[in-house]
Design a protein around this motif. Structure first.
Motif, mmCIF file in Angstrom:
data_model
loop_
_atom_site.group_PDB
_atom_site.id
_atom_site.type_symbol
_atom_site.label_atom_id
_atom_site.label_comp_id
_atom_site.label_asym_id
_atom_site.label_seq_id
_atom_site.Cartn_x
_atom_site.Cartn_y
_atom_site.Cartn_z
ATOM 1 N N UNK A 104 0.887 -1.210 0.051
ATOM 2 C CA UNK A 104 0.073 -0.029 0.016
ATOM 3 C C UNK A 104 0.815 1.319 0.011
ATOM 4 N N UNK A 105 0.215 2.265 -0.479
ATOM 5 C CA UNK A 105 0.868 3.610 -0.594
ATOM 6 C C UNK A 105 0.763 4.592 0.767
ATOM 7 N N UNK A 106 -0.163 3.846 1.526
ATOM 8 C CA UNK A 106 -0.323 4.732 2.940
ATOM 9 C C UNK A 106 -0.083 3.884 4.078
ATOM 10 N N UNK A 107 -0.077 4.332 5.241
ATOM 11 C CA UNK A 107 0.009 3.907 6.325
ATOM 12 C C UNK A 107 -0.639 4.676 7.438
ATOM 13 N N UNK A 108 -0.689 3.797 8.733
ATOM 14 C CA UNK A 108 -1.186 4.681 9.938
ATOM 15 C C UNK A 108 -0.236 5.182 10.712
ATOM 16 N N UNK A 109 -0.334 6.342 11.400
ATOM 17 C CA UNK A 109 0.537 6.770 12.422
ATOM 18 C C UNK A 109 -0.405 7.327 13.485
ATOM 19 N N UNK A 110 -0.037 6.214 14.697
ATOM 20 C CA UNK A 110 -0.961 6.587 16.008
ATOM 21 C C UNK A 110 0.147 7.180 16.881
ATOM 22 N N UNK A 111 -0.294 8.068 17.495
ATOM 23 C CA UNK A 111 0.326 8.938 18.448
ATOM 24 C C UNK A 111 -0.379 8.963 19.664
ATOM 25 N N UNK A 112 -0.114 8.616 20.826
ATOM 26 C CA UNK A 112 -0.790 8.384 21.837
ATOM 27 C C UNK A 112 -0.111 9.265 23.142
ATOM 28 N N UNK A 113 -1.138 9.513 24.287
ATOM 29 C CA UNK A 113 -0.812 10.270 25.459
ATOM 30 C C UNK A 113 -1.577 9.458 26.623
ATOM 31 N N UNK A 114 -0.854 8.816 27.606
ATOM 32 C CA UNK A 114 -1.609 8.412 28.728
ATOM 33 C C UNK A 114 -2.203 7.021 28.584
ATOM 34 N N UNK A 115 -2.275 6.335 27.450
ATOM 35 C CA UNK A 115 -2.891 5.021 27.030
ATOM 36 C C UNK A 115 -1.795 4.019 27.383
ATOM 37 N N UNK A 116 -2.317 3.170 28.132
ATOM 38 C CA UNK A 116 -1.102 1.976 28.742
ATOM 39 C C UNK A 116 -0.893 1.120 27.471
ATOM 40 N N UNK A 117 0.335 0.741 27.967
ATOM 41 C CA UNK A 117 1.123 -0.085 26.673
ATOM 42 C C UNK A 117 0.188 -1.376 26.512
ATOM 43 N N UNK A 118 -0.347 -2.316 27.607
ATOM 44 C CA UNK A 118 -1.129 -3.299 27.305
ATOM 45 C C UNK A 118 -2.232 -2.912 26.336
ATOM 46 N N UNK A 119 -2.977 -1.941 26.598
ATOM 47 C CA UNK A 119 -4.207 -1.598 25.706
ATOM 48 C C UNK A 119 -3.700 -1.104 24.271
ATOM 49 N N UNK A 120 -2.404 -0.270 24.178
ATOM 50 C CA UNK A 120 -1.950 -0.099 23.016
ATOM 51 C C UNK A 120 -1.537 -1.352 21.988
ATOM 52 N N UNK A 121 -1.056 -2.374 22.887
ATOM 53 C CA UNK A 121 -0.648 -3.618 22.159
ATOM 54 C C UNK A 121 -2.083 -4.410 21.703
ATOM 55 N N UNK A 122 -3.126 -4.261 22.444
ATOM 56 C CA UNK A 122 -4.233 -5.097 22.238
ATOM 57 C C UNK A 122 -4.878 -4.065 20.738
#
Length: 220
Positions: free
Chosen positions: A196-214
């Motif tokens: 694909x020619x696009x991709x997601x960039x997700x920037x976070x603040x305060x969200x825990x690492x286990x939730x981000x992994x899920x």
């Protein structure tokens, strides 16, 4: 007061997403191409591959472009910026900022007239940022060189205070993540699909690492 705080958060996010770490590209022959080079300890980081995480089970569906995932339910507020392909989702615990990035945003910074066709795609950009260092040989063709140097410069900006990074692979979906100190954000995640020619960039603040992994684990 909460509404004013939310407006400030959204403004900061918008400023960060419209003020790319990349600047100073001069269109023209390679000898006149001027792109900031990656400097600092973060430039040497190479992501360590980890098993694909378990998907978030009790979230709500979210889609941006061709990318689908589950994010935590019951956000306090959601703001979409269609012109920027950007969503900012605020929770009691923190904030998710999800943007769709396109490789042509980078390619458009340089004149491609007479240049050899590019071989790097949008899916390659996250890979370059997370797994390549300035010590690796850069591409020889002009457009690929611009993409490569942009990735290296972005790596220096994102990973200035980073000591670890991770890569996750599930079929054609590849995700990369790292703890960062970039503006208000404390984690950066890229998600790409092969070809694909696009991709997601997700920037976070305060969200825990286990939730981000899920969240990563739910991505399709």
């Amino acid at each position: 007061m909460q509404q004013n705080t939310w407006k400030v958060v959204c403004l900061v996010v918008l400023l960060l997403f419209t003020a790319h770490p990349f600047f100073g590209v001069i269109a023209g022959p390679d000898s006149h191409l001027s792109i900031p080079q990656c400097r600092g300890p973060g430039c040497e980081i190479v992501a360590v591959e980890r098993p694909w995480p378990e998907a978030l089970q009790s979230g709500m569906p979210f889609r941006l472009g061709a990318y689908r995932m589950s994010i935590p339910s019951d956000p306090l507020e959601v703001q979409f910026q269609p012109a920027l392909d950007l969503a900012v989702i605020r929770y009691k615990e923190g904030t998710l900022a999800i943007a769709l990035r396109r490789i042509d945003e980078i390619v458009a910074t340089v004149s491609t007239k007479g240049a050899e066709p590019q071989s790097l795609t949008g899916a390659d950009f996250p890979r370059l940022v997370f797994t390549i260092t300035p010590n690796d040989p850069e591409p020889s063709t002009l457009v690929d060189k611009v993409i490569w140097r942009f990735a290296m410069d972005s790596k220096g900006a994102y990973f200035k205070y980073t000591e670890e990074a991770y890569a996750f692979v599930h079929g054609q979906v590849k995700a990369y993540a790292a703890p960062v100190k970039w503006g208000r954000f404390d984690h950066l995640i890229f998600v790409a699909m092969e070809g694909r020619e696009d991709f997601l960039e997700i920037s976070t603040n305060g969200i825990t690492w286990p939730v981000l992994q899920s969240i990563i684990g739910s991505t399709k």
